[in-house]
Design an enzyme around this catalytic site. Structure first.
Site, PDB file in Angstrom:
ATOM      1  N   ASP A  27      -6.527  -4.700  -1.678  1.00  0.00           N
ATOM      2  CA  ASP A  27      -5.892  -3.549  -2.323  1.00  0.00           C
ATOM      3  C   ASP A  27      -5.711  -1.994  -2.933  1.00  0.00           C
ATOM      4  O   ASP A  27      -7.164  -1.996  -3.129  1.00  0.00           O
ATOM      5  CB  ASP A  27      -5.048  -4.695  -3.538  1.00  0.00           C
ATOM      6  CG  ASP A  27      -3.259  -3.820  -3.488  1.00  0.00           C
ATOM      7  OD1 ASP A  27      -2.325  -4.767  -2.510  1.00  0.00           O
ATOM      8  OD2 ASP A  27      -3.091  -2.922  -4.734  1.00  0.00           O
ATOM      9  N   TYR A  30       1.281   3.470 -10.375  1.00  0.00           N
ATOM     10  CA  TYR A  30       0.773   1.426 -11.029  1.00  0.00           C
ATOM     11  C   TYR A  30       0.043   2.264 -12.231  1.00  0.00           C
ATOM     12  O   TYR A  30       0.354   1.312 -13.557  1.00  0.00           O
ATOM     13  CB  TYR A  30       0.337   1.201 -10.302  1.00  0.00           C
ATOM     14  CG  TYR A  30       1.558   0.580  -8.910  1.00  0.00           C
ATOM     15  CD1 TYR A  30       2.138  -0.304  -9.084  1.00  0.00           C
ATOM     16  CD2 TYR A  30       1.094   1.140  -7.240  1.00  0.00           C
ATOM     17  CE1 TYR A  30       2.737  -0.709  -8.375  1.00  0.00           C
ATOM     18  CE2 TYR A  30       2.047   0.947  -6.798  1.00  0.00           C
ATOM     19  CZ  TYR A  30       3.056  -0.151  -6.551  1.00  0.00           C
ATOM     20  OH  TYR A  30       3.592  -0.471  -5.614  1.00  0.00           O
TER      21      TYR A  30
HETATM   22  O1  CP3 Z   1      -2.747  -4.382   4.866  1.00  0.00           O
HETATM   23  C1  CP3 Z   1      -3.590  -4.735   5.129  1.00  0.00           C
HETATM   24  O2  CP3 Z   1      -3.096  -6.241   5.379  1.00  0.00           O
HETATM   25  C2  CP3 Z   1      -4.685  -4.713   3.898  1.00  0.00           C
HETATM   26  C3  CP3 Z   1      -3.903  -5.067   2.858  1.00  0.00           C
HETATM   27  C4  CP3 Z   1      -3.784  -4.635   1.968  1.00  0.00           C
HETATM   28  C5  CP3 Z   1      -2.799  -4.999   0.857  1.00  0.00           C
HETATM   29  N1  CP3 Z   1      -2.728  -4.047  -0.069  1.00  0.00           N
HETATM   30  C6  CP3 Z   1      -3.697  -7.118   0.330  1.00  0.00           C
HETATM   31  C7  CP3 Z   1      -2.201  -7.913  -0.632  1.00  0.00           C
HETATM   32  C8  CP3 Z   1      -3.407  -3.188   1.909  1.00  0.00           C
HETATM   33  C9  CP3 Z   1      -3.611  -1.770   2.762  1.00  0.00           C
HETATM   34  C10 CP3 Z   1      -2.156  -3.086   0.555  1.00  0.00           C
HETATM   35  C11 CP3 Z   1      -1.817  -1.935  -0.542  1.00  0.00           C
HETATM   36  C12 CP3 Z   1      -0.904  -1.772  -1.050  1.00  0.00           C
HETATM   37  N2  CP3 Z   1      -0.922  -2.523  -2.083  1.00  0.00           N
HETATM   38  C13 CP3 Z   1      -0.192  -0.978  -0.925  1.00  0.00           C
HETATM   39  C14 CP3 Z   1       0.341  -0.086  -0.512  1.00  0.00           C
HETATM   40  C15 CP3 Z   1       1.240  -0.161   1.039  1.00  0.00           C
HETATM   41  C16 CP3 Z   1       2.128  -0.410   0.843  1.00  0.00           C
HETATM   42  O3  CP3 Z   1       2.780  -1.339   1.297  1.00  0.00           O
HETATM   43  O4  CP3 Z   1       3.379   0.339   0.412  1.00  0.00           O
HETATM   44  C17 CP3 Z   1       0.416  -0.850  -2.696  1.00  0.00           C
HETATM   45  C18 CP3 Z   1       1.860  -0.293  -3.386  1.00  0.00           C
HETATM   46  C19 CP3 Z   1       0.285  -2.276  -2.942  1.00  0.00           C
HETATM   47  C20 CP3 Z   1       0.428  -3.047  -4.187  1.00  0.00           C
HETATM   48  C21 CP3 Z   1       0.621  -4.307  -4.613  1.00  0.00           C
HETATM   49  N3  CP3 Z   1      -0.206  -5.297  -3.768  1.00  0.00           N
HETATM   50  C22 CP3 Z   1       1.748  -4.910  -4.302  1.00  0.00           C
HETATM   51  C23 CP3 Z   1       3.325  -4.233  -4.785  1.00  0.00           C
HETATM   52  C24 CP3 Z   1       1.299  -6.227  -4.265  1.00  0.00           C
HETATM   53  C25 CP3 Z   1       2.884  -7.046  -4.517  1.00  0.00           C
HETATM   54  C26 CP3 Z   1       3.718  -7.703  -3.685  1.00  0.00           C
HETATM   55  C27 CP3 Z   1       3.286  -7.666  -2.244  1.00  0.00           C
HETATM   56  O5  CP3 Z   1       3.528  -6.070  -0.917  1.00  0.00           O
HETATM   57  O6  CP3 Z   1       3.139  -8.891  -1.485  1.00  0.00           O
HETATM   58  C28 CP3 Z   1       0.334  -6.848  -3.966  1.00  0.00           C
HETATM   59  C29 CP3 Z   1      -0.094  -7.837  -3.296  1.00  0.00           C
HETATM   60  C30 CP3 Z   1      -0.493  -7.800  -2.048  1.00  0.00           C
HETATM   61  N4  CP3 Z   1      -1.661  -6.922  -1.475  1.00  0.00           N
HETATM   62  C31 CP3 Z   1      -0.742  -8.916  -1.196  1.00  0.00           C
HETATM   63  C32 CP3 Z   1      -1.044  -8.501   0.197  1.00  0.00           C
HETATM   64  C33 CP3 Z   1      -1.810  -9.666   1.093  1.00  0.00           C
HETATM   65  C34 CP3 Z   1      -0.255  -9.854  -1.533  1.00  0.00           C
HETATM   66  C35 CP3 Z   1      -0.732 -11.258  -2.823  1.00  0.00           C
HETATM   67  C36 CP3 Z   1      -0.387 -13.011  -2.338  1.00  0.00           C
HETATM   68  O7  CP3 Z   1      -1.546 -13.011  -0.855  1.00  0.00           O
HETATM   69  O8  CP3 Z   1      -0.476 -13.462  -3.132  1.00  0.00           O
END
Ligand code: CP3
Length: 350
Positions: free
Chosen positions: A81, A159
């Protein structure tokens, strides 16, 4: 062995990024690891939470490879992340079920900034990411390239100052007006760490780097130039070892400025017209994107039609096919497969 130097069997993504000849367009999906696959949820549900998965390299590698095996994408993106960077700098986060990220502390004053560290050893605090990269490459055995990533300084700043997700990030933007010196100081520190972190990912074997500026679109052109692009430029200038993709979501007014940075690929969200952007930025950058993630809720035949329409709008080979943002969690993986299959069957005309 340095896997970054190792030959990749399916190197379409890298050829597309460098503007080299290729027989078809490469395709992958932002947020392909996790979210939509039942196989991901099975691994995730066996653990205490998201962070345990991110911090356990063997399991992070396993879910990184799942979309390659199950969906047939042309690249893997390391499961992690963007928020691991603020945590390493001294600002830990929680991932709250169904709500998203939450930081107990935020940085809104000089006093709070004092606790933010930059000179730590990357392997000490983020070694779980580089280890996951090494394991993933070992297990992929050169089948497809592995994408490393980080959040852009502006998005990480959002953030660290807001402390959670927001529609407006008004606490973050407030600081740009009330204390720009503090904003630049924090952005500078985030940039320093991000450059060292991305270089560690490359050293561990990332074949391409993508920088996510998810909140670029909430700033006007002038402010994005001062608080966003300035720091993206430092990153693009510093990363010369592998191709770089810059994805500034919603930064319509700044596209020419983004394309002018030292990057290979510009990522587009679904609001932007590929044809217009190609006209504006010319032929020497690859464009990545930009099918509306919502279009994957349509029928299989409509997904196929929308994908073919997108591909028909390309007027050069310099494209990487993707969605315009991350895939939505409740999309049927079978629809994703239709999207991917359609891209793989499409014959490049020129
Ligand atoms: O792309 C991929 O598959 C690789 C993994 C990846 C995750 N986050 C895993 C994740 C990547 C590249 C990210 C980037 C990320 N994280 C961004 C930039 C991309 C975008 O979507 O704009 C941002 C803003 C975040 C911050 C973040 N992480 C948020 C806002 C959240 C909650 C909401 C959501 O998007 O699910 C996360 C959680 C997150 N990051 C999950 C995953 C698989 C879900 C958590 C879970 O499995 O419960």
């Amino acid at each position: 062995m340095n896997f970054a130097g190792m030959n990749v069997e399916n190197d379409l993504l890298l050829r597309a990024a460098r503007g080299e000849k290729m027989e078809r367009y490469p395709v992958w999906l932002m947020r392909q690891a996790g979210r939509i696959l039942p196989e991901y949820r099975a691994v995730r549900n066996s653990l205490s939470g998201f962070k345990e998965l991110v911090e356990t390299p063997e399991l992070a590698a396993e879910v990184t490879i799942q979309p390659v095996d199950i969906l047939g994408v042309d690249a893997a993106i390391i499961f992690s992340d963007i928020l691991v960077v603020p945590e390493a700098m001294g600002l830990p986060y929680e991932m709250v079920e169904k709500k998203g990220p939450w930081f107990e502390n935020t940085i809104r004053s000089e006093e709070q900034l004092k606790g933010i560290e930059t000179d730590f050893n990357i392997e000490d605090r983020l070694g779980y990411v580089t280890e996951a990269i090494r394991i993933t490459n070992r297990e992929l055995n050169g089948r497809v390239p592995l994408i490393g990533f980080a959040g852009a300084p502006w998005t990480i700043f959002c953030y660290m100052t807001e402390g959670q997700g927001s529609k407006t990030f008004s606490e973050s933007r407030k600081i740009l007006y009330t204390n720009p010196t503090l904003a630049h100081e924090l952005l500078n520190r985030i940039t320093d760490v991000t450059i060292r972190y991305l270089k560690a990912q490359i050293q561990a074997g990332a074949h391409l780097i993508q920088v996510f500026d998810s909140w670029a679109g909430i700033l006007g052109k002038e402010q994005y130039s001062e608080f966003g692009l300035k720091y993206l430029k430092r990153i693009a200038d510093a990363i010369q070892e592998v191709p770089v993709t810059l994805f500034s979501k919603g930064a319509y007014a700044s596209l020419n400025d983004i394309a002018a940075l030292d990057c290979n690929t510009v990522g587009l969200d679904w609001n932007m017209s590929i044809t217009e952007v190609r006209k504006a930025i010319g032929e020497n950058r690859t464009i990545q994107g930009n099918l509306d993630p919502c279009s994957l809720y349509a029928s299989h035949s409509d997904v196929e039609r929308a994908t073919n329409n997108l591909l028909d709008s390309f007027v050069s080979r310099r494209h990487i096919v993707n969605l315009g943002h991350g895939v939505y969690p409740d999309v049927d993986p079978e629809k994703v497969k239709t999207f991917i299959k359609t891209v793989k069957c499409y014959e490049i005309q020129y």
